[in-house]
Design a protein around this motif. Structure first.
Motif, PDB file in Angstrom:
ATOM      1  N   ASP A 143       0.809  -1.214   0.000  1.00  0.00           N
ATOM      2  CA  ASP A 143       0.000   0.000   0.000  1.00  0.00           C
ATOM      3  C   ASP A 143       0.847   1.271   0.000  1.00  0.00           C
ATOM      4  O   ASP A 143       0.314   2.375   0.125  1.00  0.00           O
ATOM      5  N   ASP A 144       2.164   1.141  -0.144  1.00  0.00           N
ATOM      6  CA  ASP A 144       3.038   2.295  -0.165  1.00  0.00           C
ATOM      7  C   ASP A 144       2.713   3.164  -1.389  1.00  0.00           C
ATOM      8  O   ASP A 144       2.651   2.662  -2.509  1.00  0.00           O
ATOM      9  N   PRO A 145       2.489   4.465  -1.190  1.00  0.00           N
ATOM     10  CA  PRO A 145       2.142   5.319  -2.339  1.00  0.00           C
ATOM     11  C   PRO A 145       3.257   5.454  -3.360  1.00  0.00           C
ATOM     12  O   PRO A 145       3.008   5.904  -4.489  1.00  0.00           O
ATOM     13  N   ASP A 146       4.500   5.075  -3.011  1.00  0.00           N
ATOM     14  CA  ASP A 146       5.598   5.150  -3.973  1.00  0.00           C
ATOM     15  C   ASP A 146       5.556   4.017  -4.989  1.00  0.00           C
ATOM     16  O   ASP A 146       6.290   4.059  -5.988  1.00  0.00           O
TER      17      ASP A 146
ATOM     18  N   PRO B  85      10.573   6.412 -10.488  1.00  0.00           N
ATOM     19  CA  PRO B  85      11.470   6.735 -11.601  1.00  0.00           C
ATOM     20  C   PRO B  85      12.143   8.081 -11.382  1.00  0.00           C
ATOM     21  O   PRO B  85      11.564   9.003 -10.793  1.00  0.00           O
ATOM     22  N   GLY B  86      13.376   8.199 -11.849  1.00  0.00           N
ATOM     23  CA  GLY B  86      14.093   9.462 -11.727  1.00  0.00           C
ATOM     24  C   GLY B  86      15.592   9.246 -11.675  1.00  0.00           C
ATOM     25  O   GLY B  86      16.098   8.136 -11.883  1.00  0.00           O
TER      26      GLY B  86
ATOM     27  N   VAL C 136      25.651   9.496 -10.594  1.00  0.00           N
ATOM     28  CA  VAL C 136      24.213   9.501 -10.807  1.00  0.00           C
ATOM     29  C   VAL C 136      23.780   8.122 -11.275  1.00  0.00           C
ATOM     30  O   VAL C 136      24.367   7.564 -12.208  1.00  0.00           O
ATOM     31  N   ASP C 137      22.766   7.576 -10.611  1.00  0.00           N
ATOM     32  CA  ASP C 137      22.158   6.317 -11.032  1.00  0.00           C
ATOM     33  C   ASP C 137      20.854   6.683 -11.733  1.00  0.00           C
ATOM     34  O   ASP C 137      19.889   7.123 -11.100  1.00  0.00           O
TER      35      ASP C 137
ATOM     36  N   VAL D 276      14.377   8.788  -2.580  1.00  0.00           N
ATOM     37  CA  VAL D 276      13.592   9.327  -3.688  1.00  0.00           C
ATOM     38  C   VAL D 276      14.564   9.935  -4.699  1.00  0.00           C
ATOM     39  O   VAL D 276      15.728  10.189  -4.378  1.00  0.00           O
ATOM     40  N   PRO D 277      14.114  10.185  -5.933  1.00  0.00           N
ATOM     41  CA  PRO D 277      15.000  10.868  -6.883  1.00  0.00           C
ATOM     42  C   PRO D 277      15.464  12.200  -6.296  1.00  0.00           C
ATOM     43  O   PRO D 277      14.651  13.011  -5.851  1.00  0.00           O
TER      44      PRO D 277
END
Length: 606
Positions: free
Chosen positions: A239-242, A266-267, A309-310, A496-497
């Motif tokens: 249920d995680d919004p991510d 994504p990012g 950067v990944d 997060v990105p």
């Protein structure tokens, strides 16, 4: 082959292929990616098997040549050489300079546009990055042109089958599905300016299911293998919004460009690498900076370390349900011959002393030959060994905890009673003897202190037992189903990105040129010998930092930081040269601070 390591009987009679197909993920790649998950037998058909001789410094020995290898022969040869350091080679050699230039000019080569990783970090990060890149000349690294050679061979094999290797097991009351993905090459460094390159790559996505009366199983947790994350940080609740889902059961995961590490959102992600030799010094600098300049605390992009950067953008090829490229499932387990018997590397062994440029081992083993934690203890790997999978197990765990605490308390109570009796026997009649006699018989003082410590420990255990009993009773009151905490409650750092939108052209130019400008200024200061050398070097550093602050629109913060540093330096100089004035300044500063605080409290009461 069943694909099962079932120690709890949860999978008895379950159609494993249907189970893994029901939850198979959707992998989204970054535009420009050249390598995608492939079957083991396809990879081995183009590979050769070698035995290295690191200890004797001899040349590697070819055991099975290209075109002669398959999973069965790999397992058989590994059993024949149990003590050898084995590795695979997918491409026989890297491309030469002319071949490499032709490969780069191919019109069908995927195009990629990155961001300025140096613009995302400060001057110190760029300096450390330059040192690491210079150190590449001393490392055992992937030969030049190997990425191109692997890609050419990979493409020449014809249309590839998109496959995952599924390992299903039960552990700690969970049913665990691991989706393992094999790539022909990790080209993060050569294609996407990342940390490393190595032949072959194994990545995984893990799902944790729990028994469900409705449809057999329900999804409880998901975990992606990713850079810089371990334990609790790896996993998320459904249920995680991510998280994004296709058809309700197929997780959408974003694979890193070249690195193939997973991300839920994504990012572009900034990865900071700290070499072991510099880790202590960089951590100290980070703590000092956080104390002197609190506004920088917690800013990942401004952190110390080597910046990379990944790219996990998810804007390229998509594989899985709902796409034009369906999966081919391959079930494996601990009895699968190549999984069980081959402990070597899946790609070229460069003998890189840092490890990052060596090929990886397979799904079951580490490079050392030890069993991977994610394979042997998948529940503990994601920090789920402390999370009961079902309400019944939660109730049982609470009752067990309360019972164990009660038994420990009873045992300690008995020890305390025995100790008190012993103390009374030791003290009997001592008060009637002269001090010269009793001085050597006061050993009871240490025993009394030990008893006091035990009594304090018992008091703490009683508090913990009351908490365990209350927790158990609360679970019983709600039918054994505890309320769910917020989906991110178990995360210390929600990844997060964190790479901002592409920097302006001027800032990107400055990020690439700033270190050279600084070194030029320092070089001229050393060569010209005009005035104070220390002053000239200091002005050079301040000038470069001022330009940086202007381009980042942080001139006021830079000036405030500079004022703090100058003030602390002035106080330090006073302490060294004139204690009277220094303590006077400190006394005045303390008086002002105390006065402001007291007046603030006074007016706040009104």
């Amino acid at each position: 082959m069943t694909g099962v390591d079932d120690r709890a009987g949860l999978l008895e009679g379950v159609d494993l292929r249907a189970l893994v197909r029901r939850y198979e993920p959707v992998l989204c790649f970054t535009a420009g990616e050249m390598f995608f998950p492939m079957p083991v037998d396809t990879y081995l058909a183009g590979a050769a098997l070698w035995a290295s001789h690191h200890t004797s410094r001899g040349a590697p020995t070819l055991l099975v040549d290209h075109g002669e290898l398959n999973p069965e022969r790999l397992a058989e040869t590994a059993r024949e050489h149990p003590e050898a350091a084995l590795f695979l080679r997918y491409a026989p050699r890297g491309l030469g300079h002319r071949e490499l230039r032709e490969w780069r000019r191919r019109p069908d080569r995927p195009k990629f546009t990155g961001v300025s990783r140096l613009a995302a970090v400060g001057l110190l990060g760029r300096f450390i990055d330059s040192l690491l890149r210079l150190s590449l000349t001393l490392r055992g690294r992937v030969p030049g042109g190997l990425t191109a050679a692997v890609q050419r061979q990979y493409a020449a094999a014809g249309p590839q089958t998109d496959a995952y290797h599924a390992h299903v097991s039960s552990d700690g009351g969970y049913v665990v599905i691991q989706y393992w993905f094999l790539y022909a090459m990790n080209d993060w460094r050569s294609s996407f300016s990342g940390v490393n390159d190595h032949e072959s790559d194994w990545e995984q996505l893990t799902l944790y299911l729990v028994p469900s009366p409705e449809d057999g199983f329900s999804l409880a947790w998901v975990a992606l293998s990713s850079h810089d994350e371990v334990g609790d940080e790896l996993r998320r609740r459904p249920d995680d919004p991510d998280l994004t889902w296709v058809e309700g059961t197929h997780l959408v995961a974003n694979a890193g460009a070249g690195s193939h590490s997973g991300a839920y959102l994504p990012g572009d992600y900034l990865v900071r690498v700290q070499p072991p030799a510099l880790e202590g010094a960089l951590n100290t600098l980070t703590r000092v900076r956080a104390v002197l300049f609190p506004w920088t605390r917690g800013k990942v992009a401004e952190g110390l370390g080597i910046p990379y950067v990944d790219y996990r953008r998810g804007d390229g090829v998509r594989i899985g349900p709902g796409t034009s490229r369906p999966w081919t499932p391959i079930l494996i387990d601990s009895a699968t011959p190549w999984v069980r018997d081959y402990r070597g590397l899946w790609g070229l062994d460069t003998a890189d002393p840092f490890g990052g440029e060596r090929a990886p081992a397979g799904p079951r083993y580490e490079r050392s030959g030890a069993i991977r934690t994610s394979w042997g203890d998948p529940v503990g790997w994601a920090g789920l060994d402390k999370v009961p999978p079902t309400p019944a197990r939660a109730l049982r765990a609470g009752a067990d905890r309360a019972r164990e605490l009660a038994e420990t308390i009873a045992e300690l109570d008995g020890r305390i009673a025995d100790g008190q009796d012993e103390l009374r026997r030791m003290s009997a009649g001592l008060e009637l003897l002269p001090p010269t006699v009793t001085a050597s018989r006061r050993g009871g003082d240490g025993a009394a202190a030990a008893l006091t410590a035990q009594e304090q420990a018992v008091a703490q255990l009683r508090t913990r037992r009351r908490a365990a009993v209350n927790e158990r009773d609360q679970l019983r009151a709600v039918g054994g189903v505890p309320p769910l905490p917020p989906p991110h409650a178990h995360l210390r750092n929600r990844v997060v990105p964190d790479v901002a939108a592409p920097a302006g052209a001027l800032l990107r130019f400055w990020a690439g040129a700033s270190l050279s400008v600084l070194l030029l200024l320092l070089g001229f200061a050393l060569l010209l010998e005009q005035g104070s050398l220390l002053l000239a070097c200091t002005l050079a550093v301040l000038a470069v930092m001022a330009v940086e602050a202007v381009l980042r629109r942080r001139l006021l913060l830079f000036l405030a930081s500079l004022a703090i540093v100058v003030g602390l330096g002035w106080l330090t100089w006073l302490l060294v040269t004139n204690l009277r004035i220094a303590f006077g300044v400190l006394a005045v500063a303390a008086a002002v601070a105390i006065g402001v605080s007291n007046l603030r409290n006074l007016f706040s009461r009104r």
